[in-house]
Design an enzyme around this catalytic site. Sequence first.
Site, mmCIF file in Angstrom:
data_model
loop_
_atom_site.group_PDB
_atom_site.id
_atom_site.type_symbol
_atom_site.label_atom_id
_atom_site.label_comp_id
_atom_site.label_asym_id
_atom_site.label_seq_id
_atom_site.Cartn_x
_atom_site.Cartn_y
_atom_site.Cartn_z
ATOM 1 N N GLU A 1 48.659 84.441 -6.753
ATOM 2 C CA GLU A 1 48.084 84.843 -5.620
ATOM 3 C C GLU A 1 47.375 86.189 -6.169
ATOM 4 O O GLU A 1 47.983 87.074 -6.988
ATOM 5 C CB GLU A 1 48.872 84.887 -4.407
ATOM 6 C CG GLU A 1 48.894 83.771 -3.740
ATOM 7 C CD GLU A 1 49.499 84.052 -2.361
ATOM 8 O OE1 GLU A 1 49.476 85.242 -1.936
ATOM 9 O OE2 GLU A 1 49.808 83.038 -1.700
ATOM 10 N N HIS B 1 43.360 88.072 0.265
ATOM 11 C CA HIS B 1 44.306 87.373 -0.803
ATOM 12 C C HIS B 1 43.922 86.143 -0.870
ATOM 13 O O HIS B 1 43.232 85.482 -0.289
ATOM 14 C CB HIS B 1 45.665 87.472 -0.513
ATOM 15 C CG HIS B 1 46.393 86.661 0.727
ATOM 16 N ND1 HIS B 1 45.980 86.653 1.966
ATOM 17 C CD2 HIS B 1 46.850 85.457 0.531
ATOM 18 C CE1 HIS B 1 46.474 85.738 2.773
ATOM 19 N NE2 HIS B 1 46.984 84.708 1.956
ATOM 20 N N HIS C 1 44.737 81.940 -2.327
ATOM 21 C CA HIS C 1 45.615 80.846 -1.850
ATOM 22 C C HIS C 1 45.294 79.972 -3.174
ATOM 23 O O HIS C 1 44.533 79.237 -3.344
ATOM 24 C CB HIS C 1 45.782 79.967 -0.808
ATOM 25 C CG HIS C 1 46.504 80.580 0.395
ATOM 26 N ND1 HIS C 1 46.181 80.162 1.627
ATOM 27 C CD2 HIS C 1 46.994 81.894 0.444
ATOM 28 C CE1 HIS C 1 46.879 80.767 2.643
ATOM 29 N NE2 HIS C 1 47.723 81.864 1.811
ATOM 30 N N ASP D 1 51.662 84.893 5.977
ATOM 31 C CA ASP D 1 50.390 85.499 6.193
ATOM 32 C C ASP D 1 50.139 86.248 7.308
ATOM 33 O O ASP D 1 49.668 87.355 7.540
ATOM 34 C CB ASP D 1 49.182 84.689 5.796
ATOM 35 C CG ASP D 1 49.077 84.124 4.345
ATOM 36 O OD1 ASP D 1 49.690 84.904 3.587
ATOM 37 O OD2 ASP D 1 48.627 83.115 4.476
#
Length: 174
Positions: free
Chosen positions: A31, A87, A89, A100
């Site tokens: 990630e 961010h 995935h 999250d």
Amino acid sequence: MRLFRSSEILGIADEALQFALAASEDAHPHEYMGFLRGEDARVLGLERDGTVITDVLVIPGTESNSVSATVKTSQVPNDFNSVGSVHSHPNGVLKPSDADLATFGKGKVHIIIGYPYDDEDWKAFDREGKPRELDVLDVSLPEGESFFDFTQADIDAELGYDFDDDADYHEETE
């Protein structure tokens, strides 16, 4: 008459989005995580009240693996221009997890980028995790001082060091 301009997030600069997409791809299969900063739309030449996301801050010491990214909170700058987070995935799922959602409390917009990290492989969410629209804006970002623009001399001055003629330096204690 309003005293303050709208803090509505109008969109993200294409340059900032492209940086986040590339950083997510570079981090794969782990990630990627960063924080979003915004600039007043009028500074960018838009005749609208609101904020445009212009920067992605990468935080030193961020640890990540294929299912999570953890930021050392002590490294996050206290920045008034912070508007949210971004961010990735690596599994491609563009939906916030419970973890999250726990981090979405700060900021107005949170972006999740999914594999394969193309222009359409991302979604924006509000702090409750509900999908929200976020336009990609073709704006010219101002050249100039960024949050991290500083020199060794700036650091030395902040720490109270003074250079003498011999190129040695000593802490000012007088």
